[in-house]
Design an enzyme around this catalytic site. Structure first.
Site, short mmCIF file in Angstrom:
data_model
loop_
_atom_site.label_atom_id
_atom_site.label_comp_id
_atom_site.label_asym_id
_atom_site.label_seq_id
_atom_site.Cartn_x
_atom_site.Cartn_y
_atom_site.Cartn_z
N GLY A 13 0.81 -1.20 0.00
CA GLY A 13 0.00 0.00 0.00
C GLY A 13 0.85 1.26 0.00
N THR A 14 0.18 2.40 0.03
CA THR A 14 0.87 3.69 -0.02
C THR A 14 1.87 3.83 1.12
OG1 THR A 14 -0.95 4.82 -1.14
CG2 THR A 14 0.53 6.20 0.15
N ILE A 15 1.52 3.37 2.30
CA ILE A 15 2.39 3.55 3.46
C ILE A 15 3.77 2.97 3.22
CG2 ILE A 15 1.65 1.44 4.67
CD1 ILE A 15 1.75 3.13 7.28
#
Length: 393
Positions: free
Chosen positions: A25-27
């Site tokens: 994911g983005t994180i």
């Protein structure tokens, strides 16, 4: 080379153990030639851990140079990183000792499938007795779907499962991921409440009521129909009705069908029954259909549209057909004349279910082979974990 020991626990502190599952994911994203993307290579995974290891709010160990070796170990297909411990988090002396188990395939959450949910659920179940709580790091696009399905898979369990992520990658100075991770550890490790939740932007949201409200705002998630479970402000403000931790074990784990089983169809002006029937027939493995209708569940019912006939034909084939509201504040009124007609042909009202919760609940139901079609219909209309309000007026 052995993993260096953690520094001594601060005197008078109480340590709580949490497992963090990383899915990408983005994180966890890194810059690529095509923009930010989660990367599965070991160097990218190690860099993500190094950033957390260096952060004074997420690790009480002396700061290490970013280039210092990472002593991770392979656990099956996944990678487990050395334990980290937070500083003392509150005036009661609570700290969280946590381990990051990074899943083999780092993905953009738009690639998430029921097979990935099975993997996440299996890992939580496998490690249930060793930890006091669990955190799942996810991309934000399908985060609310993940929190919804985990709600059904772990309904009634006595430990918290938190789903979180970030709008800005952790590698960026302005990343919102730092506080999202820290506050997820706080909720999963030290607070006395259980249930599946979304922790994001200083809020704790009911997992099966959450929706992604914005791709841009840091306050990316909301629960339109119910209050926030908690607000993590200067003082933590929980609802009085929250369920407290207990020794209750998870129910037997339901293995979700990996092939497509739930079809989602939006009602729009001019849609016909033949269009709906074609969509249903195009998915041979279809076991349930979500109809996102106008307003309080309205859809075209004139004979010439053929919509009711298409839905009735699907029900006769023992396909669960559910009508939900396409509104941001969903609410289906089954007592209206149209609702009575839908009920008469076996179409089920979705009440105030979000699309994410309806999708997750249907996948959970159609994967339960021990249930008859009628039992699945009845269970859909029964609140399992606070995902819907019955008898809406």
């Amino acid at each position: 080379m052995e993993t260096p020991p953690l520094p001594p626990r601060p005197a008078g502190s109480t340590e709580h153990r949490v497992l963090v599952l990383g899915t990408g994911g983005t994180i966890a994203s890194e810059p690529t030639s095509e923009g930010y993307a989660p990367i599965s290579e070991v160097t990218a995974r190690d860099a993500f851990f190094k950033r957390i290891r260096q952060h004074p709010q997420l690790s009480d160990a002396p700061a290490e140079a970013f280039g210092a070796p990472v002593l991770a170990k392979r656990v099956g297909r996944d990678m487990k990183y050395p334990a980290l411990r937070t500083p003392i988090l509150d005036d009661k002396g609570n700290t969280v000792l946590y381990e990051i188990l990074d899943l083999e395939n780092h993905m953009d959450s738009s690639e998430m499938t029921p097979s990935d949910w099975n993997r996440i659920a299996e890992l939580i179940s496998e490690h249930w007795d060793a930890y006091e709580g669990f955190v799942v790091l996810s991309g934000t696009d399908t985060l609310a779907y993940t929190s919804s399905i985990l709600t059904f898979l772990f309904a009634g369990a006595g430990k918290p499962v938190v789903v979180t992520g970030a709008q800005i990658p952790l590698r960026e100075p302005r990343s919102d991921g730092w506080y999202n991770v820290l506050e997820s550890l706080l909720v999963a490790g030290t607070l006395p409440y259980t249930g599946v939740s979304v922790v994001f932007c200083h809020q704790v949201l009911q997992g099966c009521r959450a929706v992604k409200a914005s791709p841009d705002n840091l306050q990316a998630f909301e629960t339109p129909s119910v209050p926030h479970w908690m607000r993590l402000n200067v003082k933590i403000s929980p609802l009085d009705s929250l369920t407290r931790r207990s020794a209750s074990r998870p129910p037997p784990l339901v293995k979700l069908e990996a092939f497509p089983t739930v079809l989602s169809c939006a009602i729009y002006p001019g849609i016909t029954g033949s269009v709906l029937a074609a969509q249903i027939h195009s998915m041979p493995t279809c076991r349930a259909v979500i109809i996102s209708a106008f307003g309080s569940g309205n859809l075209p019912v004139k004979e010439e549209s053929g919509v009711l006939q298409a839905l009735e034909a699907a029900v006769k084939r023992e396909i669960l057909v559910v009508v939900i509201s396409g509104c941001y504040y969903p609410n289906i009124y089954p007592l209206y004349a149209l609702g009575v007609r839908l009920l008469a042909i076996g179409v089920l009202p979705g009440g105030d279910l979000t699309h994410e919760a309806a999708f997750a609940k249907l996948i959970w139901l159609v994967s339960r082979k021990e249930l008859s079609f009628k039992q699945k219909q009845d269970l859909f209309q029964t609140p399992i974990a606070g995902e819907m309000t019955v008898n809406l007026q």
